[in-house]
Scaffold this active site. Structure first.
Site, mmCIF file in Angstrom:
data_model
loop_
_atom_site.group_PDB
_atom_site.id
_atom_site.type_symbol
_atom_site.label_atom_id
_atom_site.label_comp_id
_atom_site.label_asym_id
_atom_site.label_seq_id
_atom_site.Cartn_x
_atom_site.Cartn_y
_atom_site.Cartn_z
ATOM 1 N N HIS A 65 0.794 -1.119 -0.030
ATOM 2 C CA HIS A 65 0.001 -0.043 0.012
ATOM 3 C C HIS A 65 1.050 1.314 -0.224
ATOM 4 O O HIS A 65 1.887 1.452 0.309
ATOM 5 C CB HIS A 65 -0.884 -0.016 1.188
ATOM 6 C CG HIS A 65 -2.035 -1.179 1.071
ATOM 7 N ND1 HIS A 65 -3.103 -1.138 1.907
ATOM 8 C CD2 HIS A 65 -2.300 -1.914 0.055
ATOM 9 C CE1 HIS A 65 -3.900 -2.146 1.566
ATOM 10 N NE2 HIS A 65 -3.511 -2.640 0.441
ATOM 11 N N GLU A 67 1.212 3.566 1.927
ATOM 12 C CA GLU A 67 1.866 4.047 3.445
ATOM 13 C C GLU A 67 3.184 3.315 3.555
ATOM 14 O O GLU A 67 4.087 3.811 3.940
ATOM 15 C CB GLU A 67 0.983 3.746 4.523
ATOM 16 C CG GLU A 67 -0.546 4.300 4.459
ATOM 17 C CD GLU A 67 -1.720 3.791 3.976
ATOM 18 O OE1 GLU A 67 -1.333 3.144 2.652
ATOM 19 O OE2 GLU A 67 -2.774 3.840 4.271
ATOM 20 N N CYS A 93 -6.018 1.389 5.938
ATOM 21 C CA CYS A 93 -6.847 0.116 6.147
ATOM 22 C C CYS A 93 -6.518 -0.551 7.533
ATOM 23 O O CYS A 93 -5.534 -0.380 8.060
ATOM 24 C CB CYS A 93 -6.541 -0.719 5.084
ATOM 25 S SG CYS A 93 -5.016 -1.407 4.842
ATOM 26 N N CYS A 102 -2.505 -1.320 7.319
ATOM 27 C CA CYS A 102 -1.537 -0.126 7.422
ATOM 28 C C CYS A 102 -1.775 0.596 8.969
ATOM 29 O O CYS A 102 -0.325 0.961 9.211
ATOM 30 C CB CYS A 102 -1.810 0.834 6.426
ATOM 31 S SG CYS A 102 -1.505 0.292 4.703
#
Ligand SMILES: NC(=O)c1ccc[n+]([C@@H]2O[C@H](COP(=O)([O-])OP(=O)(O)OC[C@H]3O[C@@H](n4cnc5c(N)ncnc54)[C@H](OP(=O)(O)O)[C@@H]3O)[C@@H](O)[C@H]2O)c1
Length: 389
Positions: A65, A67, A93, A102
């Site tokens: 992701h 992040e 998420c 995350c």
């Protein structure tokens, strides 16, 4: 949580700065929209005392992701320890998907503040990521309308739409190569009667194959081309997609190249032949002995395998992202049924061709967020298709 649709809010880092940063991250995220769909396109930045240290984006489906990529970029620069704030276009998420949530990464990183430009539109997850961060003492801020999903990832809004969630089906990418007149088969004397696009395009297709759960085709393509539907580098051959053949009467030859063992570095997924229930028993046995799994489904009105059953069968097996690599017959049926979410079309430098042309369909199709590019000698375009009413 500070920031709401109704209250005037003061943001720690200043509203103008945050809105501009979120806008820039949103545009960066959108560049990957066709690779990440049906996931949302997301961008993130790590900051220290109001200065951007590193940026990251969600770049492909199943991949890290935004992040995670931002932290990774900061680590590579040796500045991750300095970060005090994470700015991200979409609420992080909080549930396990293809990657760990995350929010866990954020918690373990020691980040003190998370600022988001949109909340998760899925009612099952909306606000959950921010709440879970707040509960662990992380300050959270929401900047309304700073990175609206209607702009950054409209495809994701369709994916989490209540109707789609209620009647789920895999995200389907139809990919085809066509001649300049829109035919999917070249003249018999060009490209061994089969190849329209060049080697650079083929390499891209292998990358795409490595990022789907299943490849779907029709039996006529298997009979005409004797294809492998395998994944070779630069595609990720370690998790090859299921190879799904729609073959109402079990005409797939059990001695085809599909059944050959993968070569070095090549990935070849399970072969599933979907036929009409009660299809020829001897062919069923021959295909099973060759290594295929054969499943009987209902017949459609046109006496083919019913596509609605195919969608259901795939979803039940955990298939979420599908690559349709079929000829004009099956492709047309998928398009008519509204089962195609995204298209990638390679137009080779070939004139004329054989078989039905998709040019009439393309001329009237509603294509969303289209991008055009060149790959080797081929032109390529990608677009999302709107949901049929
Ligand atoms: N340029 C490209 O990107 C590309 C890609 C693939 C193929 N091709 C070319 O396309 C040609 C074959 O074209 P095609 O249109 O005949 O192949 P196709 O669309 O791949 O396969 C059609 C067959 O799929 C079966 N099928 C099963 N369920 C179906 C359903 N619900 N709806 C429609 N069909 C269903 C049907 O046979 P049953 O009724 O017996 O099941 C039908 O005859 C080949 O020459 C191949 O080289 C080109």
């Amino acid at each position: 949580m500070s920031g709401s649709m109704t209250q005037a809010t003061t943001y720690t880092l200043g509203e103008t700065f945050l809105r501009e940063l979120l806008r820039e991250l949103s545009e960066g995220a959108r560049r990957h929209r066709f690779e990440v769909a049906p996931n949302p396109a997301v961008g993130a930045a790590l900051l220290a005392q109001g200065r951007v240290l590193a940026r990251g984006f969600h770049e492909f489906w199943g991949g890290p992701h935004a992040e995670v990529n931002a932290f990774h970029a900061a680590q590579l620069e040796g500045v991750a320890q300095q970060a005090d704030t994470l700015v991200v276009t979409l609420e992080p998420c909080s549930s396990y998907g293809k990657t760990p949530p995350c929010v866990e990464l954020i918690r373990s990183s020691g980040i003190q503040r998370v600022i988001v430009g949109a909340l998760d539109p899925d009612p099952r997850h909306r606000g959950a990521g921010l709440r879970s961060l707040q509960e662990s003492g992380v300050e959270v801020e929401f900047v309304p309308n700073a990175s609206p999903l209607e702009r950054v990832a409209p495809h994701f809004l369709r994916w989490v739409d209540v109707d789609r969630v209620r009647r789920p089906r895999p995200w389907t990418i139809a990919k085809w190569a066509q001649t300049r007149s829109g035919q999917l088969s070249p003249p018999a004397n060009v490209g061994a009667g089969r190849w329209i696009s060049g080697p650079e395009s083929l390499r891209e297709v292998h990358v795409l194959r490595g990022r789907v759960d299943a490849i779907v085709t029709g039996v006529t393509t298997v009979l005409a081309d004797d294809p492998r539907f395998s994944v070779r580098p630069p595609g990720d051959a370690t998790r090859p997609p299921l190879r799904v053949i729609l073959d109402s009467y079990l005409r797939t030859p059990p001695n085809g190249r599909l059944f050959e063992a993968p070569g070095a570095g090549e990935g070849a997924g399970e072969i599933h032949v979907l036929c009409q229930a009660g299809a020829n028993a001897a062919r069923h046995v021959a295909l099973t002995e060759a290594g295929a799994r054969v499943t009987g489904l209902h017949a459609s009105e046109e006496d083919h395998v019913a596509l609605r059953d195919v969608q259901h069968w795939m979803w039940e097996r955990g298939v979420r992202r599908v690559l349709l690599e079929a000829g004009p017959q099956l492709l047309s049926r998928y398009l008519e049924a509204g089962f195609v979410d995204q298209i990638r079309v390679y137009t080779g430098n070939v004139f004329g061709g054989r078989g039905d042309s998709l040019a009439p369909w393309l001329a009237t199709a509603k294509l969303e967020e289209r991008i055009d590019r060149e790959v080797g000698d081929d032109s390529v375009f990608e677009a999302f298709l709107p949901t049929l009413d």
